[in-house]
Design a protein around this motif. Structure first.
Motif, short mmCIF file in Angstrom:
data_model
loop_
_atom_site.label_atom_id
_atom_site.label_comp_id
_atom_site.label_asym_id
_atom_site.label_seq_id
_atom_site.Cartn_x
_atom_site.Cartn_y
_atom_site.Cartn_z
N ALA A 149 -3.10 -3.49 -11.85
CA ALA A 149 -3.15 -4.11 -13.17
C ALA A 149 -2.16 -3.47 -14.14
CB ALA A 149 -4.57 -4.01 -13.73
N VAL A 150 -2.05 -2.14 -14.11
CA VAL A 150 -1.13 -1.44 -15.00
C VAL A 150 0.33 -1.74 -14.67
CG1 VAL A 150 -0.27 0.86 -15.65
CG2 VAL A 150 -2.73 0.42 -15.62
N ALA A 151 0.67 -1.72 -13.38
CA ALA A 151 2.04 -2.05 -12.96
C ALA A 151 2.38 -3.49 -13.33
CB ALA A 151 2.19 -1.84 -11.46
N GLU A 163 11.78 -1.67 -6.03
CA GLU A 163 10.94 -2.11 -4.91
C GLU A 163 9.63 -2.71 -5.40
OE1 GLU A 163 11.37 0.48 -1.09
OE2 GLU A 163 11.43 1.87 -2.80
N LEU A 164 9.02 -2.07 -6.39
CA LEU A 164 7.80 -2.60 -6.96
C LEU A 164 8.06 -3.93 -7.67
CD1 LEU A 164 5.95 0.46 -8.54
CD2 LEU A 164 5.03 -1.12 -6.83
N LEU A 182 0.82 -1.21 0.00
CA LEU A 182 0.00 0.00 0.00
C LEU A 182 0.86 1.26 0.00
CD1 LEU A 182 -2.80 -1.05 2.52
CD2 LEU A 182 -3.11 -0.53 0.09
N SER A 183 1.94 1.24 0.77
CA SER A 183 2.84 2.38 0.83
C SER A 183 3.49 2.64 -0.53
CB SER A 183 3.91 2.14 1.90
OG SER A 183 4.83 3.19 1.93
N LEU A 184 3.99 1.59 -1.15
CA LEU A 184 4.61 1.71 -2.47
C LEU A 184 3.59 2.19 -3.50
CD1 LEU A 184 6.89 -1.46 -2.82
CD2 LEU A 184 7.62 0.92 -3.02
N MET A 185 2.40 1.62 -3.45
CA MET A 185 1.37 1.96 -4.41
C MET A 185 0.98 3.44 -4.33
SD MET A 185 -2.25 0.02 -5.15
CE MET A 185 -2.60 -0.16 -3.41
N HIS A 186 0.76 3.92 -3.12
CA HIS A 186 0.36 5.33 -2.96
C HIS A 186 1.49 6.27 -3.41
CE1 HIS A 186 -2.72 3.93 0.22
NE2 HIS A 186 -3.30 4.07 -0.96
N LYS A 187 2.70 5.89 -3.10
CA LYS A 187 3.86 6.71 -3.49
C LYS A 187 3.97 6.78 -5.01
CE LYS A 187 8.92 6.76 -3.09
NZ LYS A 187 10.10 6.03 -2.52
N GLU A 188 3.81 5.63 -5.67
CA GLU A 188 3.96 5.60 -7.13
C GLU A 188 2.77 6.23 -7.83
OE1 GLU A 188 6.23 5.47 -10.16
OE2 GLU A 188 6.94 4.50 -8.32
N MET A 189 1.58 6.08 -7.27
CA MET A 189 0.41 6.73 -7.87
C MET A 189 0.55 8.25 -7.83
SD MET A 189 -2.80 4.38 -6.54
CE MET A 189 -4.03 5.47 -7.27
N GLU A 190 1.12 8.75 -6.75
CA GLU A 190 1.37 10.18 -6.64
C GLU A 190 2.37 10.63 -7.70
OE1 GLU A 190 2.90 13.49 -3.34
OE2 GLU A 190 2.53 11.42 -2.74
N ALA A 191 3.41 9.80 -7.92
CA ALA A 191 4.41 10.11 -8.94
C ALA A 191 3.77 10.11 -10.34
CB ALA A 191 5.56 9.11 -8.87
N PHE A 216 11.52 -2.54 -15.89
CA PHE A 216 10.74 -2.34 -14.67
C PHE A 216 11.63 -2.53 -13.44
CE2 PHE A 216 7.57 -3.72 -11.45
CZ PHE A 216 6.73 -2.62 -11.51
N LYS A 217 12.47 -3.53 -13.47
CA LYS A 217 13.39 -3.78 -12.35
C LYS A 217 14.36 -2.62 -12.18
CE LYS A 217 16.55 -7.29 -10.51
NZ LYS A 217 17.19 -8.61 -10.76
N GLN A 218 14.82 -2.06 -13.29
CA GLN A 218 15.76 -0.94 -13.26
C GLN A 218 15.08 0.33 -12.73
OE1 GLN A 218 17.49 -0.03 -17.11
NE2 GLN A 218 17.93 2.07 -16.50
#
Length: 255
Positions: A223-225, A242-243, A193-202, A236-238
Protein backbone atom coordinates in the motif's frame (compact mmCIF):
# COMPACT_ATOMS: atom_id res chain seq x y z
CA UNK A 1 -37.82 -28.18 -18.94
CA UNK A 2 -40.12 -25.31 -19.80
CA UNK A 3 -40.06 -24.07 -16.19
CA UNK A 4 -36.26 -24.14 -16.21
CA UNK A 5 -36.19 -22.03 -19.35
CA UNK A 6 -38.71 -19.59 -17.87
CA UNK A 7 -36.57 -19.31 -14.73
CA UNK A 8 -33.40 -18.67 -16.74
CA UNK A 9 -35.15 -15.99 -18.82
CA UNK A 10 -36.47 -14.40 -15.60
CA UNK A 11 -32.99 -14.31 -14.04
CA UNK A 12 -31.51 -12.74 -17.18
CA UNK A 13 -34.30 -10.13 -17.20
CA UNK A 14 -33.74 -9.27 -13.52
CA UNK A 15 -29.99 -8.86 -14.06
CA UNK A 16 -30.58 -6.71 -17.15
CA UNK A 17 -33.17 -4.59 -15.32
CA UNK A 18 -30.77 -4.15 -12.39
CA UNK A 19 -28.04 -2.76 -14.62
CA UNK A 20 -30.48 -0.49 -16.45
CA UNK A 21 -31.77 0.96 -13.17
CA UNK A 22 -28.22 1.25 -11.86
CA UNK A 23 -27.14 3.13 -14.98
CA UNK A 24 -30.07 5.56 -14.65
CA UNK A 25 -28.95 6.42 -11.11
CA UNK A 26 -25.59 7.72 -12.32
CA UNK A 27 -25.81 11.50 -12.28
CA UNK A 28 -24.27 13.80 -14.85
CA UNK A 29 -20.86 15.22 -13.98
CA UNK A 30 -21.18 18.80 -12.68
CA UNK A 31 -19.33 21.05 -15.13
CA UNK A 32 -17.34 22.86 -12.45
CA UNK A 33 -15.81 19.59 -11.23
CA UNK A 34 -13.28 19.67 -14.02
CA UNK A 35 -11.63 22.81 -12.63
CA UNK A 36 -11.77 21.43 -9.07
CA UNK A 37 -10.14 18.19 -10.18
CA UNK A 38 -7.40 20.05 -12.04
CA UNK A 39 -6.74 22.16 -8.97
CA UNK A 40 -6.69 19.37 -6.37
CA UNK A 41 -5.94 16.04 -8.10
CA UNK A 42 -2.55 15.91 -9.82
CA UNK A 43 -3.23 12.44 -11.28
CA UNK A 44 -6.28 13.87 -13.09
CA UNK A 45 -4.44 17.00 -14.20
CA UNK A 46 -1.79 14.87 -15.92
CA UNK A 47 -4.32 12.87 -17.95
CA UNK A 48 -5.21 13.61 -21.57
CA UNK A 49 -8.52 15.39 -22.19
CA UNK A 50 -10.13 12.15 -23.31
CA UNK A 51 -8.93 10.30 -20.21
CA UNK A 52 -10.10 13.17 -18.01
CA UNK A 53 -13.59 12.72 -19.44
CA UNK A 54 -13.43 8.99 -18.70
CA UNK A 55 -12.13 9.69 -15.19
CA UNK A 56 -15.04 12.03 -14.41
CA UNK A 57 -17.64 9.53 -15.65
CA UNK A 58 -16.09 6.76 -13.59
CA UNK A 59 -16.16 9.02 -10.53
CA UNK A 60 -19.90 9.49 -10.94
CA UNK A 61 -20.41 5.75 -11.32
CA UNK A 62 -18.36 5.22 -8.15
CA UNK A 63 -20.49 7.75 -6.26
CA UNK A 64 -23.67 6.03 -7.46
CA UNK A 65 -22.45 2.70 -6.06
CA UNK A 66 -20.70 3.70 -2.82
CA UNK A 67 -22.55 5.44 0.00
CA UNK A 68 -20.54 8.06 1.91
CA UNK A 69 -21.55 9.05 5.45
CA UNK A 70 -20.00 11.60 7.78
CA UNK A 71 -19.84 11.09 11.56
CA UNK A 72 -19.71 14.44 13.38
CA UNK A 73 -18.56 16.03 10.14
CA UNK A 74 -20.22 17.33 6.99
CA UNK A 75 -19.49 15.60 3.68
CA UNK A 76 -18.80 18.54 1.40
CA UNK A 77 -18.63 18.47 -2.37
CA UNK A 78 -14.83 18.50 -2.36
CA UNK A 79 -14.79 15.50 -0.01
CA UNK A 80 -16.88 13.51 -2.49
CA UNK A 81 -14.57 14.53 -5.33
CA UNK A 82 -11.42 13.55 -3.45
CA UNK A 83 -12.82 10.25 -2.14
CA UNK A 84 -14.09 9.23 -5.57
CA UNK A 85 -10.76 10.22 -7.14
CA UNK A 86 -8.94 8.09 -4.58
CA UNK A 87 -11.07 5.13 -5.57
CA UNK A 88 -10.57 5.60 -9.30
CA UNK A 89 -6.83 6.35 -9.34
CA UNK A 90 -5.57 2.81 -8.53
CA UNK A 91 -8.08 1.12 -10.88
CA UNK A 92 -8.01 3.58 -13.77
CA UNK A 93 -6.09 1.02 -15.82
CA UNK A 94 -9.03 -1.38 -15.56
CA UNK A 95 -11.79 -0.16 -17.86
CA UNK A 96 -14.78 -1.87 -16.20
CA UNK A 97 -13.88 -1.91 -12.52
CA UNK A 98 -16.42 -1.93 -9.69
CA UNK A 99 -15.57 -2.31 -5.99
CA UNK A 100 -17.73 -5.32 -5.15
CA UNK A 101 -16.01 -5.57 -1.75
CA UNK A 102 -17.05 -2.05 -0.71
CA UNK A 103 -20.53 -0.68 -0.07
CA UNK A 104 -19.93 2.36 2.10
CA UNK A 105 -17.37 4.84 3.39
CA UNK A 106 -17.56 6.37 6.86
CA UNK A 107 -15.77 9.69 7.32
CA UNK A 108 -14.62 10.89 10.75
CA UNK A 109 -13.45 14.45 11.35
CA UNK A 110 -9.94 13.43 12.43
CA UNK A 111 -7.88 10.41 13.49
CA UNK A 112 -9.44 7.57 15.49
CA UNK A 113 -8.42 4.48 17.46
CA UNK A 114 -8.87 0.75 16.80
CA UNK A 115 -12.30 0.87 18.45
CA UNK A 116 -13.33 3.62 16.00
CA UNK A 117 -13.47 6.19 18.79
CA UNK A 118 -12.34 9.72 18.03
CA UNK A 119 -13.30 11.98 20.94
CA UNK A 120 -10.64 13.93 22.81
CA UNK A 121 -10.97 11.52 25.73
CA UNK A 122 -10.05 8.50 23.62
CA UNK A 123 -6.40 7.47 23.65
CA UNK A 124 -4.18 6.24 20.82
CA UNK A 125 -6.07 8.11 18.11
CA UNK A 126 -3.46 7.47 15.45
CA UNK A 127 -5.47 5.81 12.67
CA UNK A 128 -6.26 7.91 9.59
CA UNK A 129 -7.91 5.21 7.50
CA UNK A 130 -8.83 1.54 7.59
CA UNK A 131 -10.67 -1.17 5.69
CA UNK A 132 -13.41 -2.53 7.93
CA UNK A 133 -13.75 -6.12 9.10
CA UNK A 134 -16.40 -8.06 11.05
CA UNK A 135 -19.55 -5.98 11.38
CA UNK A 136 -17.80 -3.26 9.38
CA UNK A 137 -17.08 -5.61 6.48
CA UNK A 138 -17.41 -3.89 3.09
CA UNK A 139 -16.91 -0.55 4.85
CA UNK A 140 -14.00 1.85 4.77
CA UNK A 141 -13.31 4.41 7.49
CA UNK A 142 -11.40 7.57 6.64
CA UNK A 143 -10.36 10.74 8.43
CA UNK A 144 -11.60 13.89 6.70
CA UNK A 145 -8.40 15.63 7.71
CA UNK A 146 -6.36 12.89 6.05
CA UNK A 147 -8.46 13.07 2.87
CA UNK A 148 -7.79 16.79 2.52
CA UNK A 149 -4.07 16.49 3.38
CA UNK A 150 -3.64 13.66 0.86
CA UNK A 151 -4.35 16.02 -2.02
CA UNK A 152 -3.05 19.26 -0.53
CA UNK A 153 0.59 18.18 -0.45
CA UNK A 154 1.60 17.01 -3.93
CA UNK A 155 5.23 16.17 -3.06
CA UNK A 156 5.03 13.95 0.03
CA UNK A 157 4.48 10.50 -1.64
CA UNK A 158 1.62 9.95 0.82
CA UNK A 159 -2.11 9.52 0.20
CA UNK A 160 -4.19 7.86 2.93
CA UNK A 161 -7.39 7.17 0.93
CA UNK A 162 -5.44 5.71 -2.02
CA UNK A 163 -3.57 3.57 0.53
CA UNK A 164 -6.87 2.13 1.80
CA UNK A 165 -8.22 1.48 -1.69
CA UNK A 166 -5.04 -0.44 -2.49
CA UNK A 167 -5.76 -2.59 0.58
CA UNK A 168 -9.17 -3.32 -0.96
CA UNK A 169 -7.51 -4.42 -4.20
CA UNK A 170 -5.14 -6.59 -2.18
CA UNK A 171 -8.20 -8.15 -0.51
CA UNK A 172 -9.71 -9.24 -3.84
CA UNK A 173 -8.02 -12.65 -3.64
CA UNK A 174 -9.54 -13.25 -0.21
CA UNK A 175 -6.85 -11.86 2.07
CA UNK A 176 -4.89 -8.66 2.61
CA UNK A 177 -1.31 -9.89 2.52
CA UNK A 178 0.62 -7.53 0.25
CA UNK A 179 0.61 -10.05 -2.62
CA UNK A 180 -1.75 -8.87 -5.39
CA UNK A 181 -2.11 -12.27 -7.06
CA UNK A 182 -5.16 -11.34 -9.14
CA UNK A 183 -3.36 -8.37 -10.69
CA UNK A 184 0.21 -9.55 -11.17
CA UNK A 185 -0.24 -13.10 -12.37
CA UNK A 186 1.59 -16.17 -11.07
CA UNK A 187 4.77 -15.55 -13.06
CA UNK A 188 5.37 -12.25 -11.26
CA UNK A 189 4.67 -13.37 -7.67
CA UNK A 190 8.20 -14.59 -6.90
CA UNK A 191 9.90 -11.51 -8.43
CA UNK A 192 7.46 -9.31 -6.48
CA UNK A 193 8.22 -11.07 -3.20
CA UNK A 194 11.95 -10.80 -3.84
CA UNK A 195 11.73 -7.07 -4.59
CA UNK A 196 9.46 -6.47 -1.61
CA UNK A 197 11.73 -8.21 0.90
CA UNK A 198 14.78 -6.42 -0.48
CA UNK A 199 13.12 -3.00 -0.26
CA UNK A 200 11.62 -3.64 3.17
CA UNK A 201 15.10 -4.43 4.43
CA UNK A 202 16.35 -1.17 2.91
CA UNK A 203 13.50 0.75 4.59
CA UNK A 204 14.31 -0.75 7.97
CA UNK A 205 18.01 0.03 7.47
CA UNK A 206 17.19 3.67 6.64
CA UNK A 207 18.55 3.33 3.10
CA UNK A 208 15.27 3.80 1.22
CA UNK A 209 13.14 6.88 0.56
CA UNK A 210 9.94 4.81 0.85
CA UNK A 211 8.36 5.84 4.15
CA UNK A 212 9.05 3.72 7.21
CA UNK A 213 5.51 2.39 7.58
CA UNK A 214 6.18 0.33 4.46
CA UNK A 215 8.75 -1.67 6.39
CA UNK A 216 6.32 -2.89 9.05
CA UNK A 217 4.70 -5.68 6.98
CA UNK A 218 4.19 -6.97 3.44
CA UNK A 219 0.62 -5.69 3.59
CA UNK A 220 1.69 -2.14 4.36
CA UNK A 221 4.62 -2.24 1.96
CA UNK A 222 2.31 -2.86 -1.00
CA UNK A 223 0.00 0.00 0.00
CA UNK A 224 2.80 2.44 0.86
CA UNK A 225 4.78 1.72 -2.32
CA UNK A 226 1.56 2.17 -4.32
CA UNK A 227 0.99 5.59 -2.74
CA UNK A 228 4.46 6.63 -3.89
CA UNK A 229 3.82 5.16 -7.36
CA UNK A 230 0.68 7.26 -7.86
CA UNK A 231 1.77 10.41 -6.03
CA UNK A 232 5.30 10.81 -7.44
CA UNK A 233 5.53 8.49 -10.48
CA UNK A 234 8.56 10.12 -12.11
CA UNK A 235 10.58 10.10 -8.90
CA UNK A 236 9.48 6.55 -8.10
CA UNK A 237 10.58 5.39 -11.55
CA UNK A 238 13.95 7.10 -11.07
CA UNK A 239 14.57 5.75 -7.55
CA UNK A 240 12.93 2.33 -7.86
CA UNK A 241 12.83 1.25 -11.53
CA UNK A 242 12.15 -2.44 -10.83
CA UNK A 243 9.35 -1.70 -8.39
CA UNK A 244 7.95 0.88 -10.78
CA UNK A 245 7.85 -1.69 -13.58
CA UNK A 246 6.16 -4.26 -11.33
CA UNK A 247 3.48 -1.84 -10.11
CA UNK A 248 2.90 -0.63 -13.67
CA UNK A 249 2.04 -4.22 -14.55
CA UNK A 250 -0.08 -4.62 -11.42
CA UNK A 251 -2.18 -1.52 -11.99
CA UNK A 252 -1.98 -1.61 -15.81
CA UNK A 253 -0.84 1.98 -15.82
CA UNK A 254 2.16 3.57 -17.44
CA UNK A 255 3.45 7.02 -16.52
Amino acid sequence: MIYTLIFIVFVIFVIYAFYIVKAKNVKAVPKHWHSLLKEHVLFYKNLSKNDQTIFRKRMMLFLSEIHIDGVNTEIEELDKILIASSGIIPVFGFSNWSYNNLSGIIVYPDSFNEDLQFSKADKNKRILGMVGTGRFNKQMVLSKKAIRLAFKNKTDKHNTPVHEFVHLLDKMDGKIDGIPELFLGKEFIEPWLSLMHKEMEAINNDTSDIRKYGGTSKTEFFAVASEYFFERPKLFKQKHPELYKMLSICFQQSK
